[in-house]
Every structure is written in C-alpha cells, then in structure tokens.
Design an enzyme around this catalytic site. Structure first.
Site, PDB file in Angstrom:
ATOM      1  N   ILE A 168       0.837  -1.196   0.000  1.00  0.00           N
ATOM      2  CA  ILE A 168       0.000   0.000   0.000  1.00  0.00           C
ATOM      3  C   ILE A 168       0.875   1.252   0.000  1.00  0.00           C
ATOM      4  O   ILE A 168       0.401   2.339   0.275  1.00  0.00           O
ATOM      5  CB  ILE A 168      -0.956  -0.006   1.224  1.00  0.00           C
ATOM      6  CG1 ILE A 168      -0.165  -0.172   2.532  1.00  0.00           C
ATOM      7  CG2 ILE A 168      -1.986  -1.131   1.089  1.00  0.00           C
ATOM      8  CD1 ILE A 168      -1.018  -0.042   3.793  1.00  0.00           C
ATOM      9  N   HIS A 219      -4.564  -4.453  -2.143  1.00  0.00           N
ATOM     10  CA  HIS A 219      -4.953  -4.166  -0.752  1.00  0.00           C
ATOM     11  C   HIS A 219      -5.168  -2.682  -0.486  1.00  0.00           C
ATOM     12  O   HIS A 219      -5.228  -2.277   0.665  1.00  0.00           O
ATOM     13  CB  HIS A 219      -3.892  -4.722   0.209  1.00  0.00           C
ATOM     14  CG  HIS A 219      -3.859  -6.222   0.256  1.00  0.00           C
ATOM     15  ND1 HIS A 219      -2.895  -6.937   0.929  1.00  0.00           N
ATOM     16  CD2 HIS A 219      -4.684  -7.152  -0.284  1.00  0.00           C
ATOM     17  CE1 HIS A 219      -3.128  -8.240   0.793  1.00  0.00           C
ATOM     18  NE2 HIS A 219      -4.196  -8.392   0.052  1.00  0.00           N
ATOM     19  N   THR A 237       6.978 -12.056  -0.802  1.00  0.00           N
ATOM     20  CA  THR A 237       5.704 -12.257  -0.101  1.00  0.00           C
ATOM     21  C   THR A 237       5.689 -13.610   0.598  1.00  0.00           C
ATOM     22  O   THR A 237       6.201 -14.595   0.059  1.00  0.00           O
ATOM     23  CB  THR A 237       4.490 -12.084  -1.046  1.00  0.00           C
ATOM     24  OG1 THR A 237       3.297 -12.433  -0.345  1.00  0.00           O
ATOM     25  CG2 THR A 237       4.613 -12.903  -2.320  1.00  0.00           C
ATOM     26  N   SER A 238       5.087 -13.631   1.792  1.00  0.00           N
ATOM     27  CA  SER A 238       5.144 -14.837   2.622  1.00  0.00           C
ATOM     28  C   SER A 238       4.164 -15.910   2.177  1.00  0.00           C
ATOM     29  O   SER A 238       4.155 -17.004   2.741  1.00  0.00           O
ATOM     30  CB  SER A 238       4.898 -14.467   4.089  1.00  0.00           C
ATOM     31  OG  SER A 238       3.675 -13.781   4.193  1.00  0.00           O
ATOM     32  N   ALA A 254      15.479  -8.945  -3.218  1.00  0.00           N
ATOM     33  CA  ALA A 254      14.873  -8.592  -4.510  1.00  0.00           C
ATOM     34  C   ALA A 254      15.653  -7.489  -5.243  1.00  0.00           C
ATOM     35  O   ALA A 254      15.857  -7.573  -6.452  1.00  0.00           O
ATOM     36  CB  ALA A 254      13.431  -8.143  -4.280  1.00  0.00           C
TER      37      ALA A 254
HETATM   38  P1  OAD Z   1       5.122 -10.515   4.853  1.00  0.00           P
HETATM   39  O1  OAD Z   1       5.768  -9.637   5.871  1.00  0.00           O
HETATM   40  O2  OAD Z   1       4.186 -11.558   5.339  1.00  0.00           O
HETATM   41  O3  OAD Z   1       6.247 -11.266   3.995  1.00  0.00           O
HETATM   42  C1  OAD Z   1       7.334 -10.582   3.436  1.00  0.00           C
HETATM   43  C2  OAD Z   1       8.213 -11.593   2.747  1.00  0.00           C
HETATM   44  O4  OAD Z   1       9.258 -10.887   2.094  1.00  0.00           O
HETATM   45  C3  OAD Z   1       8.884 -12.601   3.685  1.00  0.00           C
HETATM   46  O5  OAD Z   1       8.711 -13.910   3.175  1.00  0.00           O
HETATM   47  C4  OAD Z   1      10.370 -12.213   3.685  1.00  0.00           C
HETATM   48  O6  OAD Z   1      11.237 -13.329   3.774  1.00  0.00           O
HETATM   49  C5  OAD Z   1      10.489 -11.548   2.330  1.00  0.00           C
HETATM   50  N1  OAD Z   1      11.549 -10.508   2.239  1.00  0.00           N
HETATM   51  C6  OAD Z   1      12.006  -9.664   3.201  1.00  0.00           C
HETATM   52  N2  OAD Z   1      12.939  -8.846   2.704  1.00  0.00           N
HETATM   53  C7  OAD Z   1      13.104  -9.173   1.391  1.00  0.00           C
HETATM   54  C8  OAD Z   1      13.928  -8.694   0.333  1.00  0.00           C
HETATM   55  N3  OAD Z   1      14.780  -7.677   0.504  1.00  0.00           N
HETATM   56  N4  OAD Z   1      13.824  -9.294  -0.886  1.00  0.00           N
HETATM   57  C9  OAD Z   1      12.961 -10.319  -1.072  1.00  0.00           C
HETATM   58  N5  OAD Z   1      12.170 -10.813  -0.115  1.00  0.00           N
HETATM   59  C10 OAD Z   1      12.215 -10.249   1.096  1.00  0.00           C
HETATM   60  O7  OAD Z   1       4.424  -9.563   3.787  1.00  0.00           O
HETATM   61  P2  OAD Z   1       3.334  -9.897   2.669  1.00  0.00           P
HETATM   62  O8  OAD Z   1       3.507 -11.278   2.142  1.00  0.00           O
HETATM   63  O9  OAD Z   1       3.367  -8.782   1.710  1.00  0.00           O
HETATM   64  O10 OAD Z   1      -2.189  -7.204   4.382  1.00  0.00           O
HETATM   65  O11 OAD Z   1       1.993  -9.838   3.487  1.00  0.00           O
HETATM   66  C11 OAD Z   1       0.786  -9.998   2.793  1.00  0.00           C
HETATM   67  C12 OAD Z   1      -0.309  -9.171   3.435  1.00  0.00           C
HETATM   68  O12 OAD Z   1      -0.413  -9.530   4.804  1.00  0.00           O
HETATM   69  C13 OAD Z   1      -0.015  -7.672   3.473  1.00  0.00           C
HETATM   70  O13 OAD Z   1      -0.465  -7.021   2.304  1.00  0.00           O
HETATM   71  C14 OAD Z   1      -0.771  -7.209   4.668  1.00  0.00           C
HETATM   72  C15 OAD Z   1      -0.351  -8.324   5.592  1.00  0.00           C
HETATM   73  O14 OAD Z   1      -1.054  -8.520   6.724  1.00  0.00           O
HETATM   74  C16 OAD Z   1      -2.976  -6.270   4.958  1.00  0.00           C
HETATM   75  O15 OAD Z   1      -2.566  -5.395   5.695  1.00  0.00           O
HETATM   76  C17 OAD Z   1      -4.418  -6.399   4.604  1.00  0.00           C
END
Ligand code: OAD
Length: 252
Positions: free
Chosen positions: A98, A114, A193-194, A236
């Site tokens: 966002i 989102h 993304t996780s 990334a």
């Molecule tokens: P997460 O915090 O769950 O996951 C982030 C991912 O990025 C993890 O798997 C990390 O290992 C990885 N990561 C961290 N640094 C990185 C880098 N430099 N390069 C590559 N990967 C890296 O975030 P999201 O998956 O985006 O929703 O979470 C999904 C949704 O859940 C979000 O949009 C939010 C959250 O709750 C809402 O707020 C509605």
C-alpha cells in the site's frame, strides 16, 4: 544466475509483497521486527477493530503514512518498471503493498490489491476514495464532511482492504482475464511475499492451471514455496535487475 525466459510471446504477471519494499526501508509484516510483531492484526486491520477503536486504527495508519516520508523506490521497483516499458500490455503487476512505490518508480499497469495508504474513504457514504496526506492528529478521528451535509457525519477510514473484507471484483476479473488469455505463455513471478494471505497466495496455482511457469524471488522460503517451478532466494533489489535482464536502475 538464472534469468527469466522472456520471449516476444511472454505474458508476465508479477505479484509483489512487503519484501519488495524492504530495501527501501519499509518494514515487512511478518519478519522479525515486522509490523505485526507489536500489533494485534484484529485491532488495527479489521472492520471490527475500526468500530471498536477508530483512534487506535488511525494512529497506526498515521504512523505508516509518516513512515513513508523520504522513502523512495529501490532497484527492484525500478527493474519492474523497466521490464514493463519493454513488454507493454504483456505485463501486469499485482501488489499487496500500500506504499505506492511501484507507481513512484514508473509502473503503470498496477493493481493495488490491498488499497493505498495515501488514500482515505468514507466509512459510510459512497464518496469515491481520495488522496489524503493528512497526518494523524492525536485524539482526532477524521470525519467525512460530505455526510455532515446530509445530516449525520461519518468517520473517514484508510482506503485499505482489511482482513475479512472483500477485494474489488474488478481487480480479480482483470487478473483472471490476463491469466486465461496468457495460457501457456504466462510467466508468473512472485517477489517478497510470505504466501500466507489470499487471494494473492493462490495466484501461483492459477498460473499452473493455465500451463504457465512460476518463479519466486524471496529472502527466505515462504509457506507456499513448493508450488513454484523456480525459486531464487535472496534480496529482490539485488536479484531482479539481472533476473529480468534490465541492468542497473537509473541514478537518482
Ligand atoms: P510478509 O511480511 O508476510 O512477507 C514478506 C516476505 O518478504 C517474507 O517472506 C520475507 O522473507 C520476504 N523478504 C524480506 N525482505 C526481502 C527482500 N529484501 N527481498 C525479497 N524478499 C524479502 O508480507 P506480505 O507477504 O506482503 O495485508 O503480506 C501480505 C499481506 O499480509 C499484506 O499485504 C498485509 C499483511 O497482513 C494487509 O494489511 C491487509
């Protein structure tokens, strides 16, 4: 290092999560020290939490807004904008973020799944979401104003899709149309993304269903890692310019 197999026929569907913005200094959600560590999701990111304590929710998102001050896109955002310039309509970017950093880097074919931290909307009336850079003022819940003219004012809320809320059907339709049209030409690339939040986490399965190829770039193996054909672990911003064959980002 491997590079993505991009031909004149490729349709590239990209999904990004918080990890793509990590190197810009935006905290992720679930990593150690991430945003959800000190917060209960149900309190600050659900409709029920907002009804219970709108000031707490506004304080949380006000801090998120302030946290974007001075934040700029990193090499990963620039690499995606660059590959979009090459592919045009054969490219679609779906982001769970966002923070607006993809658009700031020049991406145009973006679906903000989102919502957008810098937009607000009325919690009651159908006034369209609008850009809102107001900082949160302690103890003050921002009000719609337009509702007031109609008799009873209502709270503004961030234009964000909270847990338990429905994602705009038009977004899902656009992603589905792109995927179905691409078929076997589809290359699906998930970044940072996780793989825990749906419907985004299931896009890799949709790609497989149409016969496409899936790639993942992530700092560590996420929940749905087994569903990808190719996995590249690392940061990334370091990996994407080479993986996409677009070289270094423009100097800022
Ligand atoms: P997460 O915090 O769950 O996951 C982030 C991912 O990025 C993890 O798997 C990390 O290992 C990885 N990561 C961290 N640094 C990185 C880098 N430099 N390069 C590559 N990967 C890296 O975030 P999201 O998956 O985006 O929703 O979470 C999904 C949704 O859940 C979000 O949009 C939010 C959250 O709750 C809402 O707020 C509605």
């Amino acid at each position: 290092m491997k590079t993505l197999p991009l031909t004149d026929d490729t349709r590239l569907l990209v999904l990004t999560g918080a990890g793509v913005s990590a190197e810009s200094g935006v905290p992720t959600f679930r990593d150690a020290g991430g945003l959800w560590e000190g917060h209960d999701v149900r309190e600050v990111a659900t409709p029920a939490g907002f009804v219970r304590d709108p000031l707490l929710v506004w304080r949380f998102y006000g801090e998120r807004r302030r946290g974007l001050d001075g934040i700029v896109p990193n090499a990963a955002h620039h690499a995606l904008a660059s590959i979009e310039r090459r592919l045009g309509d054969r490219f679609l970017l779906v982001t769970q973020n966002i923070d607006g950093l993809h658009r700031a880097a020049g991406s145009e074919r973006v679906i903000d799944l989102h919502g957008d931290l810098m937009r607000s909307r009325c919690s009651s009336c159908d006034r369209p979401p609008f850009e809102d850079r107001q900082a949160y003022r302690p103890g003050v819940a921002p009000m719609c104003g337009r509702c007031k003219a109609a008799g009873q004012d209502a709270l503004l809320r961030p234009d964000i899709v909270w847990f338990g809320e429905i994602i705009d059907r038009r977004f899902l339709d656009r992603i589905e149309a792109f995927t179905l049209d691409a078929g076997r030409r589809l290359v699906f690339l998930a970044i940072g993304t996780s793989g825990l939040v749906h419907p985004a986490a299931a896009l890799v399965d949709a790609a497989r269903t149409v016969g496409g190829t899936s790639w993942l770039v992530n700092a560590e193996a996420p929940a749905n890692v087994d569903r990808f054909d190719h996995v590249v672990l690392g940061a990334a911003g370091k990996l994407l310019p080479e993986l996409l064959g677009v070289g270094e980002p423009p100097a800022v």
